[in-house]
Design a protein around this motif. Structure first.
Motif, PDB file in Angstrom:
ATOM      1  N   ALA A  92     141.565  61.706  55.654  1.00  0.00           N
ATOM      2  CA  ALA A  92     142.227  60.810  56.604  1.00  0.00           C
ATOM      3  C   ALA A  92     143.138  59.800  55.464  1.00  0.00           C
ATOM      4  O   ALA A  92     143.677  59.078  56.135  1.00  0.00           O
ATOM      5  N   GLY A  93     143.032  60.033  54.334  1.00  0.00           N
ATOM      6  CA  GLY A  93     144.073  59.110  53.402  1.00  0.00           C
ATOM      7  C   GLY A  93     143.005  58.336  52.669  1.00  0.00           C
ATOM      8  O   GLY A  93     141.803  58.562  52.349  1.00  0.00           O
ATOM      9  N   THR A  94     143.679  57.316  52.092  1.00  0.00           N
ATOM     10  CA  THR A  94     142.957  56.025  51.141  1.00  0.00           C
ATOM     11  C   THR A  94     141.856  55.780  51.931  1.00  0.00           C
ATOM     12  O   THR A  94     141.826  54.875  53.165  1.00  0.00           O
ATOM     13  N   PRO A  95     140.517  55.490  51.383  1.00  0.00           N
ATOM     14  CA  PRO A  95     139.475  54.796  52.060  1.00  0.00           C
ATOM     15  C   PRO A  95     139.510  53.360  52.266  1.00  0.00           C
ATOM     16  O   PRO A  95     140.379  52.744  51.559  1.00  0.00           O
ATOM     17  N   GLY A 151     134.528  48.936  51.834  1.00  0.00           N
ATOM     18  CA  GLY A 151     133.237  48.799  52.933  1.00  0.00           C
ATOM     19  C   GLY A 151     132.877  50.474  53.162  1.00  0.00           C
ATOM     20  O   GLY A 151     131.783  50.786  53.531  1.00  0.00           O
ATOM     21  N   ASP A 152     133.819  51.208  52.793  1.00  0.00           N
ATOM     22  CA  ASP A 152     133.415  52.578  53.286  1.00  0.00           C
ATOM     23  C   ASP A 152     132.486  53.062  52.235  1.00  0.00           C
ATOM     24  O   ASP A 152     132.404  52.766  51.027  1.00  0.00           O
ATOM     25  N   ARG A 153     131.609  54.104  52.508  1.00  0.00           N
ATOM     26  CA  ARG A 153     130.417  54.558  51.662  1.00  0.00           C
ATOM     27  C   ARG A 153     130.979  55.779  50.987  1.00  0.00           C
ATOM     28  O   ARG A 153     131.565  56.562  51.658  1.00  0.00           O
ATOM     29  N   THR A 174     131.472  59.335  52.277  1.00  0.00           N
ATOM     30  CA  THR A 174     130.320  59.935  52.669  1.00  0.00           C
ATOM     31  C   THR A 174     130.689  60.763  53.969  1.00  0.00           C
ATOM     32  O   THR A 174     129.952  61.850  54.219  1.00  0.00           O
ATOM     33  N   GLU A 175     131.116  60.192  54.915  1.00  0.00           N
ATOM     34  CA  GLU A 175     131.618  61.048  56.296  1.00  0.00           C
ATOM     35  C   GLU A 175     132.275  62.163  56.036  1.00  0.00           C
ATOM     36  O   GLU A 175     132.213  63.026  56.871  1.00  0.00           O
TER      37      GLU A 175
END
Length: 522
Positions: free
Chosen positions: A486-489, A492-494, A518-519
């Motif tokens: 999906a690209g750059t996280p 706040g993303d885990r 993590t997703e």
């Protein structure tokens, strides 16, 4: 050894881990590029990313096996690593694997190679070395053993070997009270030169291409090793047969010689989904046979029961074979059906490549080396930070308990110079900042990676303290981001740490951690 009561005193398999890269090349792409067939029955091949190799894949599989078995790396008393495609022809890859996994430095390590039956040889040798009052008896402080097999064969671009070349790794944790026991080991060797070989100094596997000669050599060696088991295969009644498989058709040629139904071979064969994974092939097949929760899509129940008896055979061109009979022992307190061997497996990729993209990832086509520049870090300096780079070992202040990463200098909280205690981080964290390094923007040491894999995201991550997400103590560190379609996280993303090649300098590959959202973790 024969399948008598004493065989049950040998260690058995307590957990299995398997890892296949998420990138794959469909067979149709090879057909389109070269206008001809390829490896029979292979629908797609797994492709290692630009920063993956057999050592990073082995680490992924090893960690999964330890998690599946519920065994800590510090409890491993014997480590074996098998591959025909190590990062360097002469190097202690198994010692680096021990470091990446967290296996103790005094634990005996063994490395096997030179043949695609190396994995089966490693398993047989480990069983013999650890036989006794526990899997780790006489081999170190731990009570378990770990066998890891990884391979990523190559072939000349226009060859059938290249069309079928895949990548993957599998690992087995052995303990004295494991449900799946090794009942017997059989060996057979009969010279058949030219069936599969890699010339001195070459990275490409080849053969003389005489089909019937190769089939006969394969069938004779595999059948001879199974006969040498000294047991009745019909009585063992294996629910799955896992064989070395350069393509999907060759294993079925051995069905008559083994006296098994083709459906049993199908249950232990994954080459159509992974490509030729060399020494790792039979072990990936074993993982699939033992795991009832994985289907061809990789994320839904397959609707089948896990196998409770498996015949595993490693075959090496030349031609020799090693066979192992594995089965669950039913007792008064458990049945074969209930004694399921835990498996953590990622056997199917989910990112399709074009043929040109696959060649780039493999390094077959890349641009020129940059001239000078880059951040020079000497090998001795890098070595001093290996615990941090390999295992995310932070320092806990001896006075106030605050964390420091890396653990050096005065405590960032209280200013104490009392020193630090080791504090291993779990490898999970939260993105604090992120960006992408666009084409042409990478530091010189990462230019080759960018040429092969394209632009890549980087992030500053607040890594959780030793207590996990609930631990209020965190340490921040920069890291490259991988597995992020999906690209750059976002902030706040885990994310979770994964082992990868960082870069190569002075001919030495530097290994360390990167992070995956993590997703997106499989």
């Amino acid at each position: 050894m024969s399948a008598d009561d004493s065989a049950r005193a040998t260690p058995g398999i307590a957990g299995v881990g398997a890892y296949v890269p998420r990138l794959y090349l469909p067979a149709s792409a090879y057909h389109e590029a070269w206008g001809k067939g390829g490896a029979p029955g292979v629908e797609r091949v797994a492709v290692a990313d630009a920063d993956e190799d057999t050592l990073t894949m082995a680490t992924e599989a090893g960690r999964r096996a330890l998690d599946a078995a519920g065994v800590d790396a510090s409890d491993i008393g014997h480590l074996a690593f098998a591959t025909t495609t190590p990062p360097n022809d002469e190097d202690e890859s198994v010692v680096r694997l021990a470091s990446l996994l967290g296996v103790g430095p005094s634990v005996p390590t063994r490395q096997f190679g030179g043949s695609t039956r190396a994995g089966a040889v490693a398993l047989a040798a480990t069983v013999e070395a650890t036989r006794g009052s526990g899997a780790g008896a006489g081999t170190g402080s731990g009570g378990s053993a770990l066998v890891v097999v990884a391979d990523s064969p190559r072939g000349a671009p226009e060859s059938d070997e290249a069309a079928g070349a895949g990548a993957g790794a599998a690992a087995l944790v052995l303990t004295g009270d494991a449900p799946l026991a090794v009942d017997a080991v059989g060996e057979f060797g009969d010279p058949a030169p030219g069936t599969r070989f890699r010339g001195f100094g070459s990275a490409e596997t080849e053969s003389i291409g005489v089909t019937q000669y190769e089939r006969d050599a394969y069938t004779r060696a595999v059948g001879g090793a199974v006969e040498a088991l000294g047991i009745d295969v019909a009585e063992l009644d294996p629910e799955a047969v896992s064989l070395t498989a350069p393509d999907e058709k060759l294993p079925y040629r051995a069905a008559d010689a083994l006296g098994v139904e083709p459906a049993r071979i199908a249950a232990g064969t994954v080459v159509s989904r992974t490509g030729d994974t060399g020494a790792a092939g039979p072990f990936l097949g074993l993982a699939s046979a033992l795991d009832s929760a994985v289907d061809a899509g990789g994320d839904e129940s397959s609707g089948r029961s896990p196998a409770s008896s498996v015949l595993l055979v490693g075959y090496g061109g030349g031609a020799g074979a090693t066979a192992l009979a594995l089965s669950v022992e039913a007792t008064d307190t458990n049945s074969a059906a209930s004694s399921v061997v835990p498996v953590e497996a990622a056997l199917d990729g989910d990112v399709e490549l074009t043929y040109a993209e696959a060649l780039r990832r493999r390094g077959t086509i890349t641009g020129g080396e940059p001239a000078g520049g880059g951040a020079y870090v000497s090998v001795p300096t890098w070595k001093r930070t290996i615990p941090q780079r390999h295992r995310l070992v932070a320092g806990e202040c001896a006075d106030c308990g605050a964390l420091s990463f890396p653990p050096e200098g005065a405590c960032p909280d209280c200013g104490s110079l009392a020193g630090y205690d080791d504090a291993a981080l779990p490898g999970t964290g939260t993105v604090e900042a992120a960006t992408a390094i666009g084409q042409g923007g990478a530091p010189p040491e990462f230019v080759e990676q960018q040429q092969r894999a394209g632009s890549f995201p980087v992030a500053v991550v607040a890594f959780d303290g030793p207590g996990g997400e609930a631990d209020t103590r965190t340490v921040s560190a920069p890291a490259q981001v991988v597995h992020s379609p999906a690209g750059t996280p976002a902030i706040g993303d885990r994310v979770e740490a994964v082992p990868r090649r960082i870069y190569e300098q002075e001919g030495v590959v530097r290994y360390g951690f990167k992070v995956v959202p993590t997703e997106a973790r499989r």
